[in-house]
Design a protein around this motif. Structure first.
Motif, PDB file in Angstrom:
ATOM      1  N   LEU A  15       0.838  -1.190   0.000  1.00 54.71           N
ATOM      2  CA  LEU A  15       0.000   0.000   0.000  1.00 54.71           C
ATOM      3  C   LEU A  15       0.878   1.246   0.000  1.00 54.71           C
ATOM      4  O   LEU A  15       1.894   1.295   0.674  1.00 54.71           O
ATOM      5  N   PRO A  16       0.508   2.268  -0.764  1.00 59.51           N
ATOM      6  CA  PRO A  16       1.393   3.410  -0.997  1.00 59.51           C
ATOM      7  C   PRO A  16       1.676   4.291   0.218  1.00 59.51           C
ATOM      8  O   PRO A  16       2.592   5.086   0.178  1.00 59.51           O
ATOM      9  N   THR A  17       0.952   4.151   1.308  1.00 58.94           N
ATOM     10  CA  THR A  17       1.154   5.037   2.441  1.00 58.94           C
ATOM     11  C   THR A  17       2.283   4.603   3.371  1.00 58.94           C
ATOM     12  O   THR A  17       2.704   5.365   4.211  1.00 58.94           O
ATOM     13  N   ASP A  18       2.764   3.395   3.229  1.00 61.34           N
ATOM     14  CA  ASP A  18       3.799   2.900   4.131  1.00 61.34           C
ATOM     15  C   ASP A  18       5.191   3.341   3.665  1.00 61.34           C
ATOM     16  O   ASP A  18       5.474   3.343   2.474  1.00 61.34           O
ATOM     17  N   PRO A  19       6.077   3.669   4.612  1.00 67.39           N
ATOM     18  CA  PRO A  19       7.454   4.018   4.238  1.00 67.39           C
ATOM     19  C   PRO A  19       8.205   2.796   3.702  1.00 67.39           C
ATOM     20  O   PRO A  19       7.816   1.654   3.948  1.00 67.39           O
ATOM     21  N   VAL A  20       9.294   3.037   2.985  1.00 68.57           N
ATOM     22  CA  VAL A  20      10.033   1.952   2.324  1.00 68.57           C
ATOM     23  C   VAL A  20      10.648   0.972   3.312  1.00 68.57           C
ATOM     24  O   VAL A  20      10.872  -0.181   2.966  1.00 68.57           O
ATOM     25  N   PHE A  21      10.930   1.388   4.521  1.00 69.55           N
ATOM     26  CA  PHE A  21      11.590   0.514   5.495  1.00 69.55           C
ATOM     27  C   PHE A  21      10.623  -0.372   6.262  1.00 69.55           C
ATOM     28  O   PHE A  21      11.031  -1.208   7.050  1.00 69.55           O
ATOM     29  N   LEU A  22       9.318  -0.238   6.037  1.00 70.37           N
ATOM     30  CA  LEU A  22       8.306  -0.911   6.836  1.00 70.37           C
ATOM     31  C   LEU A  22       7.515  -1.899   5.987  1.00 70.37           C
ATOM     32  O   LEU A  22       7.186  -1.616   4.834  1.00 70.37           O
ATOM     33  N   ARG A  23       7.220  -3.043   6.576  1.00 64.51           N
ATOM     34  CA  ARG A  23       6.370  -4.040   5.925  1.00 64.51           C
ATOM     35  C   ARG A  23       5.354  -4.534   6.939  1.00 64.51           C
ATOM     36  O   ARG A  23       5.719  -4.954   8.038  1.00 64.51           O
ATOM     37  N   ARG A  24       4.089  -4.471   6.593  1.00 65.58           N
ATOM     38  CA  ARG A  24       3.023  -4.943   7.482  1.00 65.58           C
ATOM     39  C   ARG A  24       2.898  -6.454   7.402  1.00 65.58           C
ATOM     40  O   ARG A  24       2.998  -7.034   6.334  1.00 65.58           O
ATOM     41  N   LEU A  25       2.651  -7.062   8.550  1.00 66.48           N
ATOM     42  CA  LEU A  25       2.362  -8.491   8.647  1.00 66.48           C
ATOM     43  C   LEU A  25       1.070  -8.645   9.431  1.00 66.48           C
ATOM     44  O   LEU A  25       0.566  -7.684  10.004  1.00 66.48           O
TER      45      LEU A  25
END
Length: 118
Positions: A15-25
């Motif tokens: 999703l475009p709102t997350d920063p590049v260093f973050l990944r949701r699980l």
């Protein structure tokens, strides 16, 4: 048309709102960052390309720098240290950390930190 929103088939981490260093699980988020041990001061910051960098004063011996990184993230994002775990790169400068919790709440705390710290 199945009646599902357009993003239903898109992985949460895309999703475009997350920063590049973050990944949701499903049970939290993972964070990728670069660590600089033996720095003059401990600071968490974003680089020009949007990556995350943690500078800590602790030396990279006996897990001291890793513990300092966990403490720095916990303080910056107001989460318990016990929810943060280094999952990759325990002896490297490039690390992947897991932060347990509700993903949307964690992303909200991280976004709040980003707003305050540029």
């Amino acid at each position: 048309m199945s009646g599902r929103p357009w993003f239903a088939d898109v992985p949460l981490s895309s999703l475009p709102t997350d920063p590049v260093f973050l990944r949701r699980l499903s049970g939290g988020v993972t964070i990728q960052l670069r660590v600089q041990p033996r720095a003059r001061r401990s600071v968490l910051e974003r680089t020009a390309d949007g990556a995350l960098k943690a500078a800590v004063t602790a030396a990279p011996e006996d897990g001291k720098a890793n513990a300092a990184v966990v403490a720095l993230l916990a303080a910056a994002w107001r989460v318990p240290k016990s929810t943060i775990e280094i999952v990759r790169g325990g002896t490297a400068r490039e690390k992947t950390l897991s932060v347990a919790g509700e993903p949307d709440a964690l992303v909200g705390r991280i976004a709040e930190w980003m707003d305050k710290n540029g």
